[in-house]
Design an enzyme around this catalytic site. Structure first.
Site, PDB file in Angstrom:
ATOM      1  N   GLU A 110       7.766  -3.429  -2.753  1.00  0.00           N
ATOM      2  CA  GLU A 110       6.591  -2.645  -2.346  1.00  0.00           C
ATOM      3  C   GLU A 110       5.972  -1.942  -3.556  1.00  0.00           C
ATOM      4  O   GLU A 110       4.750  -1.852  -3.675  1.00  0.00           O
ATOM      5  CB  GLU A 110       6.990  -1.658  -1.254  1.00  0.00           C
ATOM      6  CG  GLU A 110       7.334  -2.388   0.047  1.00  0.00           C
ATOM      7  CD  GLU A 110       7.805  -1.463   1.145  1.00  0.00           C
ATOM      8  OE1 GLU A 110       8.863  -0.831   0.964  1.00  0.00           O
ATOM      9  OE2 GLU A 110       7.120  -1.370   2.176  1.00  0.00           O
ATOM     10  N   GLU A 130      14.431  -5.569   4.711  1.00  0.00           N
ATOM     11  CA  GLU A 130      14.671  -4.392   5.547  1.00  0.00           C
ATOM     12  C   GLU A 130      15.174  -4.757   6.939  1.00  0.00           C
ATOM     13  O   GLU A 130      15.944  -4.028   7.555  1.00  0.00           O
ATOM     14  CB  GLU A 130      13.379  -3.565   5.677  1.00  0.00           C
ATOM     15  CG  GLU A 130      13.011  -2.761   4.432  1.00  0.00           C
ATOM     16  CD  GLU A 130      12.161  -3.524   3.441  1.00  0.00           C
ATOM     17  OE1 GLU A 130      12.108  -4.776   3.517  1.00  0.00           O
ATOM     18  OE2 GLU A 130      11.534  -2.876   2.578  1.00  0.00           O
TER      19      GLU A 130
HETATM   20  C1  3H9 Z   1      13.940  -0.200   1.883  1.00  0.00           C
HETATM   21  O1  3H9 Z   1      13.645  -0.506   0.763  1.00  0.00           O
HETATM   22  C2  3H9 Z   1      13.022   0.570   2.812  1.00  0.00           C
HETATM   23  C3  3H9 Z   1      11.599   0.645   2.315  1.00  0.00           C
HETATM   24  O2  3H9 Z   1      10.874  -0.503   2.738  1.00  0.00           O
HETATM   25  C4  3H9 Z   1      10.872   1.804   2.934  1.00  0.00           C
HETATM   26  C5  3H9 Z   1      11.251   3.155   2.461  1.00  0.00           C
HETATM   27  C6  3H9 Z   1      10.342   4.237   2.962  1.00  0.00           C
HETATM   28  N1  3H9 Z   1      20.515   1.727  -2.008  1.00  0.00           N
HETATM   29  O3  3H9 Z   1      25.467  -5.535  -3.426  1.00  0.00           O
HETATM   30  P1  3H9 Z   1      26.146  -5.081  -4.641  1.00  0.00           P
HETATM   31  C7  3H9 Z   1      24.708  -0.374  -4.103  1.00  0.00           C
HETATM   32  S1  3H9 Z   1      15.447  -0.579   2.528  1.00  0.00           S
HETATM   33  C8  3H9 Z   1      21.665   2.302  -2.393  1.00  0.00           C
HETATM   34  O4  3H9 Z   1      27.618  -5.011  -4.619  1.00  0.00           O
HETATM   35  P2  3H9 Z   1      25.138  -7.377  -6.067  1.00  0.00           P
HETATM   36  C9  3H9 Z   1      25.830  -1.051  -3.372  1.00  0.00           C
HETATM   37  O5  3H9 Z   1      26.253  -0.289  -2.274  1.00  0.00           O
HETATM   38  C10 3H9 Z   1      16.310  -1.355   1.203  1.00  0.00           C
HETATM   39  N2  3H9 Z   1      22.693   1.621  -2.915  1.00  0.00           N
HETATM   40  O6  3H9 Z   1      25.671  -5.888  -5.940  1.00  0.00           O
HETATM   41  C11 3H9 Z   1      26.871  -1.138  -4.448  1.00  0.00           C
HETATM   42  O7  3H9 Z   1      27.444   0.144  -4.589  1.00  0.00           O
HETATM   43  P3  3H9 Z   1      28.977   0.341  -5.008  1.00  0.00           P
HETATM   44  C12 3H9 Z   1      15.933  -2.769   1.056  1.00  0.00           C
HETATM   45  C13 3H9 Z   1      22.547   0.306  -3.049  1.00  0.00           C
HETATM   46  O8  3H9 Z   1      24.846  -7.556  -7.492  1.00  0.00           O
HETATM   47  C14 3H9 Z   1      26.048  -1.429  -5.696  1.00  0.00           C
HETATM   48  O9  3H9 Z   1      24.733  -0.950  -5.381  1.00  0.00           O
HETATM   49  N3  3H9 Z   1      16.772  -3.371   0.037  1.00  0.00           N
HETATM   50  C15 3H9 Z   1      21.388  -0.353  -2.659  1.00  0.00           C
HETATM   51  O10 3H9 Z   1      26.040  -8.306  -5.345  1.00  0.00           O
HETATM   52  C16 3H9 Z   1      25.989  -2.875  -6.088  1.00  0.00           C
HETATM   53  O11 3H9 Z   1      25.552  -3.647  -4.966  1.00  0.00           O
HETATM   54  C17 3H9 Z   1      17.882  -4.037   0.343  1.00  0.00           C
HETATM   55  O12 3H9 Z   1      18.232  -4.206   1.486  1.00  0.00           O
HETATM   56  C18 3H9 Z   1      20.328   0.421  -2.127  1.00  0.00           C
HETATM   57  N4  3H9 Z   1      19.173  -0.142  -1.747  1.00  0.00           N
HETATM   58  O13 3H9 Z   1      23.763  -7.404  -5.237  1.00  0.00           O
HETATM   59  C19 3H9 Z   1      18.667  -4.601  -0.817  1.00  0.00           C
HETATM   60  N5  3H9 Z   1      21.532  -1.682  -2.897  1.00  0.00           N
HETATM   61  O14 3H9 Z   1      29.059  -0.216  -6.395  1.00  0.00           O
HETATM   62  C20 3H9 Z   1      20.120  -4.243  -0.692  1.00  0.00           C
HETATM   63  C21 3H9 Z   1      22.756  -1.831  -3.437  1.00  0.00           C
HETATM   64  O15 3H9 Z   1      29.187   1.795  -4.899  1.00  0.00           O
HETATM   65  N6  3H9 Z   1      20.901  -4.640  -1.839  1.00  0.00           N
HETATM   66  N7  3H9 Z   1      23.376  -0.636  -3.523  1.00  0.00           N
HETATM   67  O16 3H9 Z   1      29.743  -0.456  -4.004  1.00  0.00           O
HETATM   68  C22 3H9 Z   1      21.273  -5.925  -2.095  1.00  0.00           C
HETATM   69  O17 3H9 Z   1      20.882  -6.852  -1.416  1.00  0.00           O
HETATM   70  C23 3H9 Z   1      22.211  -6.160  -3.238  1.00  0.00           C
HETATM   71  O18 3H9 Z   1      22.846  -4.943  -3.518  1.00  0.00           O
HETATM   72  C24 3H9 Z   1      21.566  -6.679  -4.541  1.00  0.00           C
HETATM   73  C25 3H9 Z   1      22.643  -6.686  -5.668  1.00  0.00           C
HETATM   74  C26 3H9 Z   1      21.044  -8.099  -4.311  1.00  0.00           C
HETATM   75  C27 3H9 Z   1      20.435  -5.779  -4.991  1.00  0.00           C
END
Ligand code: 3H9
Length: 705
Positions: A110, A130
């Protein structure tokens, strides 16, 4: 957070006439409050500085921006909001470029869509996932994506949660250019300079028109119906379609307001809580004490003992993880069958166009069939997947002890048996561990890693490393009959049997369980897996069963007739002419009725809610015992087991999260009510009573071990 900390998560530094804004908020540059403040401040700085003609937004580390900071959801909102930040970026009077070199997901995309131009590098991953968290893009994404990529593609991206690579994003219109290399600053600066040199105008996504609105609305009507059908019971997908409709029908700012209102509804829904719990829980299960205490042993070559369905599935998983696999079977005929089982999987992929024959050949080059244990003297790790019989398994482990090199990890794929006893037949119990795969092993994500008493920490760490390489979801479990999953399953299956004998038909029970969100009910699952498997287990346990415990014989009566489910055309359901969907069987109902009569049970009515209260109470109560005994490290390990291996509806977060959402006092009250009929079966777990007495929930036990 101190000003210094705020400053460090977003750095702004001028390079010539471009202000380079770097987001440095490890691990994934999530848009927490400090990042939002930093971005806003950077835009103001750019506006105020006459030397700045363009702004470049980049992420430091592996990600561009992984999205909003999910940990902030459910907490009090802290300004500025992300929609505000995006609007400010878009309104900037100087050209804003986003250079994307890694994940740009959710709020991250976004931000990029609010920029005026976008360049993607080869490792970029763009998506609006999301929906997987029970949400919708809430920072303008539902309004900007349709303007950039068209209504249908934007809705598809948001409803699927899929990620697009750089080229696919370019083709879709999400980015303006694909650059080479891995340095977003270099690629972004070059693009910004080119834009400035060409006098490219500030181009705001909000100003783009949506083409052919009438056709788009007709498509959305169809999509709304399709989405309601496909995502039955889920809240946010329907709201996503509504937002896209607003993008077509309303002026941009009104569309944003509509998006905000629907986003807040999603944020407040219990499904958001369940799905976000599932997201974090799946990442927590790998955090185990042994991983901190020891490093994994290296492994490259493994052996799989047994080429049946399970052995072949495990072999495919291992080959796909890039490992060398030697498969052992007892004779030429069996090993030929084992190899065929492996090849069948790849041939299926080739038939679907998902693999080339060359790729299959390259993969199979790492596979060696053998009928001699002496051929696995060199391997680093062995997974035994032979017939589920303790004596057979012990014999295999004696052989492994004889041939394997010192330090080789010896794993058993048993789903019930005592791994301590299996380890004891070897001279190296410190190397023996359980790796409980779920069938089909090349598809199912769950891997229960079962830790016997004498295993050394580095073997446990190795098992978790193997799970990671195989892209499995690992859960650490202790030794007991059935470990975490099958032990709890046995108890709620028993509850289903009691409900059946007390008056509900198996079909009503299955329907109630599906209504809760499972893809299948327990009797359908029995028919799919084969009724003979459970029958064998019941016979094995008959000698040790508590004579005071209630025992329902309906399933035994069905098995005695040779009705083992789908594979025999008949089980709890009828499968006429090889059909995969079963029809209710009046003869089964007659068996149920006869068993009730034999036991003097007067059948009563159960509503779907009453069925689920009992079903879940049984599951939660056994889950509490499993946690209390240390079989599961934390309640979240039970949740992940059921989400990844047993079809538990993800939006409910798992059985223990569900219990927290219902409220533990309510669960305990249910158990006490049911215990009046059967005090032995429904006896509340002491842990549950303790938590209720202390006013706590299961989540309070979820701190990392
Ligand atoms: C959103 O954006 C809403 C908006 O539209 C509107 C707002 C108003 N936040 O997965 P990993 C942490 S909703 C906080 O193991 P990888 C994760 O817990 C969001 N923490 O690594 C982990 O922590 P820890 C939409 C986050 O390399 C560490 O980062 N976005 C977030 O296998 C490493 O993560 C998503 O849904 C976060 N957003 O994969 C994307 N994301 O080390 C969600 C990750 O303490 N994330 N963490 O265990 C992913 O899909 C994967 O994490 C990503 C990296 C592909 C980025």
């Amino acid at each position: 957070m101190s000003n210094e900390a705020k400053a460090s998560v977003v750095r702004a530094a001028r390079q010539g006439r471009v202000l380079v804004v770097t987001i440095a908020n490890p691990p994934v540059n999530a848009l927490g409050v400090a990042v939002r403040q930093g971005l806003l401040a950077a835009v103001e700085q750019a506006e105020a500085d006459a030397a700045v003609q363009a702004v470049l937004i980049v992420g430091e580390g592996k990600a561009f921006i992984a999205g909003a900071d999910i940990r902030e959801f459910g907490q009090p909102a802290q300004p500025p909001s992300l929609p505000e930040v995006c609007n400010r970026i878009e309104a900037c009077g100087k050209t804003v470029v986003a250079a994307i070199h890694g994940p740009a997901l959710g709020g991250g995309l976004e931000v990029a869509m609010a920029a005026h131009y976008r360049v993607a590098l080869p490792a970029a991953k763009l998506g609006l996932p999301e929906v997987n968290l029970g949400l919708l893009p809430g920072a303008g994404g539902t309004q900007r994506a349709p303007r950039l990529m068209g209504v249908r593609a934007a809705a598809g991206l948001m409803l699927s949660g899929q990620h697009l690579g750089a080229h696919a994003a370019f083709d879709a219109g999400l980015v303006d250019r694909v650059a080479q290399g891995a340095d977003p600053v270099a690629a972004g600066l070059q693009y910004a300079e080119e834009l400035l040199a060409a006098n490219a105008p500030v181009r705001r996504t909000r100003d783009l028109a949506i083409a052919d609105k009438a056709a788009a609305l007709a498509e959305l009507d169809a999509l709304a119906l399709e989405t309601a059908k496909k995502t039955r019971g889920l809240f946010s997908p329907g709201k996503i379609v509504e937002c896209v409709r607003a993008a077509v029908e309303l002026p941009f700012d009104e569309g944003l307001a509509r998006e905000r209102a629907l986003f807040v509804q999603c944020l407040e829904s219990p499904q958001r809580q369940g799905l976000i719990h599932a997201f974090f829980a799946e990442r927590e299960t790998a955090k185990i004490p042994e991983a901190k205490a020891a490093a994994p042993r290296p492994f490259a070559a493994i052996a799989v003992i047994g080429g049946g369905t399970m052995g072949a599935g495990i072999t495919v998983s291992a080959l796909d993880a890039g490992l060398q696999v030697t498969m052992i079977e007892r004779d030429a005929e069996s090993i030929a069958r084992g190899q065929k089982n492996v090849e069948k999987v790849y041939d299926g992929l080739i038939a679907k166009g998902r693999m080339t024959p060359e790729a299959k050949a390259a993969t199979m080059a790492r596979y060696t069939p053998s009928t001699s244990y002496d051929d696995i003297a060199h391997v680093d790790l062995v997974i035994e997947a032979v017939f589920e019989d303790i004596e057979v398994k012990k014999a295999v482990f004696k052989e492994l002890d004889r041939v394997c090199k010192p330090g080789a990890v010896l794993a058993t794929n048993t789903s019930y048996l005592d791994i301590d006893a299996i380890a004891a037949v070897t001279g190296r119990p410190q190397d023996v561990i359980g790796l409980h795969f779920f069938s089909p092993a090349n598809i199912m994500k769950l891997l229960e890693i079962v830790v016997p008493a004498k295993v050394s920490a580095d073997v446990v760490a190795t098992a978790f490393e193997l799970a990671k390489r195989m892209k499995k979801v690992p859960v650490r479990a202790g030794v007991c009959d059935g470990f975490i999953g099958n032990r709890i399953l046995a108890v709620y299956k028993q509850a289903a049997d009691y409900i059946m004998e007390d008056g509900a038909s198996p079909y009503e029970i299955d329907e109630a369980v599906r209504g809760f969100g499972y893809p299948m009910g327990p009797f359908q699952v029995t028919d799919l897996a084969g009724g003979d498997i459970g029958w064998a287990t019941r016979k094995r346990r008959a000698a040790t069963r508590d004579p005071k415990a209630r025992y329902v014989e309906v399933a035994d009566r069905i098995c005695e007739r040779g009705w083992f489910g789908q594979k025999t055309g008949r089980g709890f359901y009828l499968y006429a002419n090889g059909a995969r969907t079963g029809m209710p069987d009046p003869e089964v109902l007659a068996i149920v009725q006869a068993e009730r009569a034999k036991k003097g049970v007067t059948p009563r009515k159960f509503t779907p809610e009453e069925i689920m209260r009992r079903y879940m109470a049984a599951m939660i109560n056994e889950g509490a015992k499993v946690v209390e005994e240390g079989i599961a490290l934390r309640p979240l390990d039970v949740d992940v087991t059921f989400l990844s291996g047993y079809g538990f509806p993800r939006h409910r977060g798992g059985p223990m999260k569900h219990a927290d959402m219902v409220g533990l006092p309510q669960v305990l009250a249910d158990l006490r009510e049911f215990a009046q009929e059967d005090p032995l079966f429904w006896k509340p777990a002491p842990l549950l009573e303790k938590l209720v007495a202390e006013g706590r929930n299961f989540d309070s036990l979820n701190k990392t071990a």
